[in-house]
Motif scaffolding. Structure first.
Motif, PDB file in Angstrom:
ATOM      1  N   GLY A  65       0.482  -1.415   0.145  1.00 40.56           N
ATOM      2  CA  GLY A  65       0.104  -0.024   0.503  1.00 40.56           C
ATOM      3  C   GLY A  65       0.910   1.242   0.325  1.00 40.56           C
ATOM      4  O   GLY A  65       0.387   1.907  -0.536  1.00 40.56           O
ATOM      5  N   PRO A 123      -1.504  -3.340   3.617  1.00 37.33           N
ATOM      6  CA  PRO A 123      -1.692  -1.963   4.202  1.00 37.33           C
ATOM      7  C   PRO A 123       0.389  -1.771   4.495  1.00 37.33           C
ATOM      8  O   PRO A 123       0.434  -2.778   5.817  1.00 37.33           O
ATOM      9  CB  PRO A 123      -2.133  -2.292   5.251  1.00 37.33           C
ATOM     10  N   PRO A 180      -8.909   2.267   8.807  1.00 35.38           N
ATOM     11  CA  PRO A 180      -8.612   1.048   8.098  1.00 35.38           C
ATOM     12  C   PRO A 180      -9.756  -0.177   7.865  1.00 35.38           C
ATOM     13  O   PRO A 180     -10.077   0.054   9.393  1.00 35.38           O
ATOM     14  CB  PRO A 180      -7.754   0.480   8.323  1.00 35.38           C
ATOM     15  N   ARG A 191      -7.083   5.109   0.132  1.00 36.15           N
ATOM     16  CA  ARG A 191      -5.727   5.414   0.096  1.00 36.15           C
ATOM     17  C   ARG A 191      -5.945   6.935   0.101  1.00 36.15           C
ATOM     18  O   ARG A 191      -4.736   7.561   0.323  1.00 36.15           O
ATOM     19  CB  ARG A 191      -5.247   4.191  -0.756  1.00 36.15           C
ATOM     20  N   GLN A 202      -4.460   4.214   5.061  1.00 34.07           N
ATOM     21  CA  GLN A 202      -4.031   2.154   4.500  1.00 34.07           C
ATOM     22  C   GLN A 202      -4.592   1.381   5.550  1.00 34.07           C
ATOM     23  O   GLN A 202      -4.795   0.297   6.290  1.00 34.07           O
ATOM     24  CB  GLN A 202      -2.206   1.753   5.207  1.00 34.07           C
TER      25      GLN A 202
END
Length: 581
Positions: free
Chosen positions: A243, A272, A509, A533, A538
């Motif tokens: 990510g 992530p 997230p 994003r 992330q």
């Protein structure tokens, strides 16, 4: 079509056998004097060789393939895996990855071959041109030897990294475009590959050519480099990307979208907080198992039978979500909302995971396959789980999710108000739902600053934000699928995220898991991931090739649909919720 008789004759003519009968590991790609676009500054060597004190460049000008050991006969699966290093097209630098891939896929029964192509960049040509020429020639040479080396000519794939992944995508999508003029009979053999595991592909966008880096790149699919033809022989691809990779993972989401438009099975795995690197090799193995490239796909097993008991549960408590006669927007045709606490026997974390099912907002089952196995799995890991039954069927003359959203906000507040009394952390709460429940999770994650109902007591003075979310094949997330499935597959630019998601400052997230063939399109999850994003959040995402809605109900061992619960523990570990297993 591949002419197998011609292939056999060719394989016998080029089989590399030394005078003493020993198999030769290295084979040069080109006949002497016929290497296209030869340039005097280029070499063909892995970086550890090129950096050795006794390296002689003039002795290492010719690109080659290196055949690794034949897999054990008991494991051999009739497939070949070509290993392609990255290195910005300036070198072949991934020595440790080549070793890892060789070990993994040889053990899995694949014949492994290392491709060592020409670097650094050619002059006055595209940076990938000579490597692409070497790649097409290598696949032809490998295919010519399929019969004598014991694998099928239509079961040749690649695993790659970075610039090597750019090359692998060229091989996967553009084999009908000749990279060079034919040199001999080998060049009459097709150069398409049959499957690809692509790690961190670099320079895939037109604005990322020649190594230029783009991070927050939200450009549309038209910005995919025109080098990629996406022709009729384009093969299934599993894309893996960090990510935080400066070679933006948006490259992978755009390639994934194009593959979906072509109805080519594909997977997308986004990690992530990870930079430029190769992640999730086991997901690539599962991808190949699901495609059944080896012909050894095992029978499917019912998830509820795998997680059939509450042996890991140490305590249980049930309570109503709302005080009597204080349910907002109460409707007589809907059943009551309640929560159930499932305390683990051996608690390992002070976190709380709230779980609920889908059901088209027409019904939901806290004891069904979308909830019970996950709570049992998490109880076994020492996590406290709260399951929720939200109000259904749909309310009349209101948004389909409004009652469930009210129930979720109240549940989060109720759990937060009681956490400390159970020795748990009121600021370590996550939510998880499937299908309509996945839509509800997106509401809870992205829209907690919007009140779903007017306060009724002191509990409603508590915040209803959460610290993470888990969305399993979320439905209704895109405007082309607000009711009856995604009419365009979610691929069109006109299919945007549903307007009820605020993506406010409390957005956190998420983990997304989605079947690639789901009628509630995987792009529900992909476009949600992209939006997060863009906010600097992330999240993690996994799509599963060939799998439809409710991918986990029945699944084959060795596939991502079978091991999906492990993605939850991986995600929770990454979020600091539980310790690494």
């Amino acid at each position: 079509m591949i002419n197998l008789k011609s292939l056999l004759l060719l394989s016998l003519s080029v089989a590399a056998v030394a005078a003493d009968g020993e198999e030769i590991r290295r084979q040069y790609l080109w006949p002497d004097g016929k290497m296209p676009d030869a340039q005097s500054h280029q070499i063909a060597a892995m970086l550890n060789v090129a950096q050795s004190d006794d390296f002689n460049a003039d002795e290492n000008r010719k690109p080659f393939i290196e055949w690794f050991e034949t897999p054990d006969s008991a494991a051999a699966n009739g497939c070949c895996m070509v290993l392609i290093s990255g290195g910005s097209y300036q070198s072949c630098c991934d020595i440790s990855l080549i070793e890892q891939w060789k070990r993994t896929f040889t053990d899995e029964g694949y014949q492994c071959v290392n491709l060592v192509y020409r670097t650094p960049w050619p002059e006055n040509l595209p940076v990938h041109q000579t490597a692409w020429e070497d790649g097409q020639r290598a696949i032809r040479l490998i295919r010519s030897q399929a019969a004598c080396r014991g694998f099928a000519p239509d079961k040749i794939g690649t695993v790659s990294m970075s610039a090597g992944s750019h090359l692998a995508l060229m091989l996967a999508t553009s084999s009908l475009t000749p990279a060079y003029e034919p040199t001999d009979d080998i060049d009459t053999i097709p150069c398409n590959i049959n499957f690809a595991i692509v790690n961190a592909p670099a320079a895939v966008h037109t604005d990322s050519a020649n190594g230029q880096r783009k991070w927050y790149d939200s450009s549309l699919e038209k910005s995919i480099s025109f080098d990629f033809a996406f022709d009729s022989l384009t093969c299934p691809v599993s894309l893996h990307h960090g990510g935080e990779d400066p070679y933006t993972p948006i490259m992978s989401t755009r390639v994934y979208r194009r593959l979906r438009q072509m109805h080519v099975p594909a997977e997308l795995h986004l990690y992530p907080g990870k930079g430029h690197g190769a992640y999730g090799l086991e997901r690539g193995v599962e991808f190949l198992n699901q495609l059944n490239v080896t012909g050894k796909l095992q029978p499917e097993v019912e998830l509820m039978k795998r997680y059939a008991t509450d042996d890991a549960r140490g305590g249980y408590m049930r309570q109503q979500v709302w005080p009597e006669n204080m349910v907002p927007d109460a409707e007589p045709h809907q059943y009551d909302a309640y929560i159930e606490w499932h305390f683990p026997k051996n608690r390992t974390t002070d976190a709380i995971q709230i779980i609920y099912s889908g059901g088209s907002y027409s019904g939901n089952d806290p004891d069904g396959f979308e909830v019970a196995p996950a709570r049992r799995y998490l109880n076994d890991l020492g996590v406290t789980v709260v399951t929720m039954r939200y109000r259904c069927p749909r309310p009349k003359n209101k948004a389909k999710h409004i009652g469930a959203w009210q129930d979720l906000q109240r549940t989060v507040r109720l759990v937060r108000s009681q956490a400390a009394s159970h020795g748990l952390n009121p600021d370590k709460i996550g939510i998880m739902g499937s299908s309509a429940g996945g839509h509800l999770t997106l509401m809870g994650v992205t829209t907690s600053q919007t009140p779903a109902y007017a306060p009724i007591d002191s509990i409603d003075s508590l915040p209803c934000n959460v610290q993470w979310g888990i969305g399993i094949y979320p439905a209704y997330a895109l405007t082309d699928g607000l009711e009856d499935g995604n009419t365009s597959g979610g691929n069109d630019d006109s299919a945007v995220l549903a307007p009820e998601f605020a993506f406010d400052q409390s957005t956190v997230p998420m983990l997304f898991i989605h079947g690639d063939a789901d009628g509630w399109a995987a792009m529900n999850s992909v476009k949600s991931w992209e939006r997060m994003r863009d906010m600097g959040i992330q999240s993690e995402l996994h799509t599963l090739a060939l799998r439809e809605h409710c991918f986990q109900r029945m699944a084959s061992p060795g596939t991502g649909s079978y091991t999906w619960l492990g993605r939850i523990s991986d995600f929770l570990t990454g979020q600091g919720v539980i310790k690494a297993q």
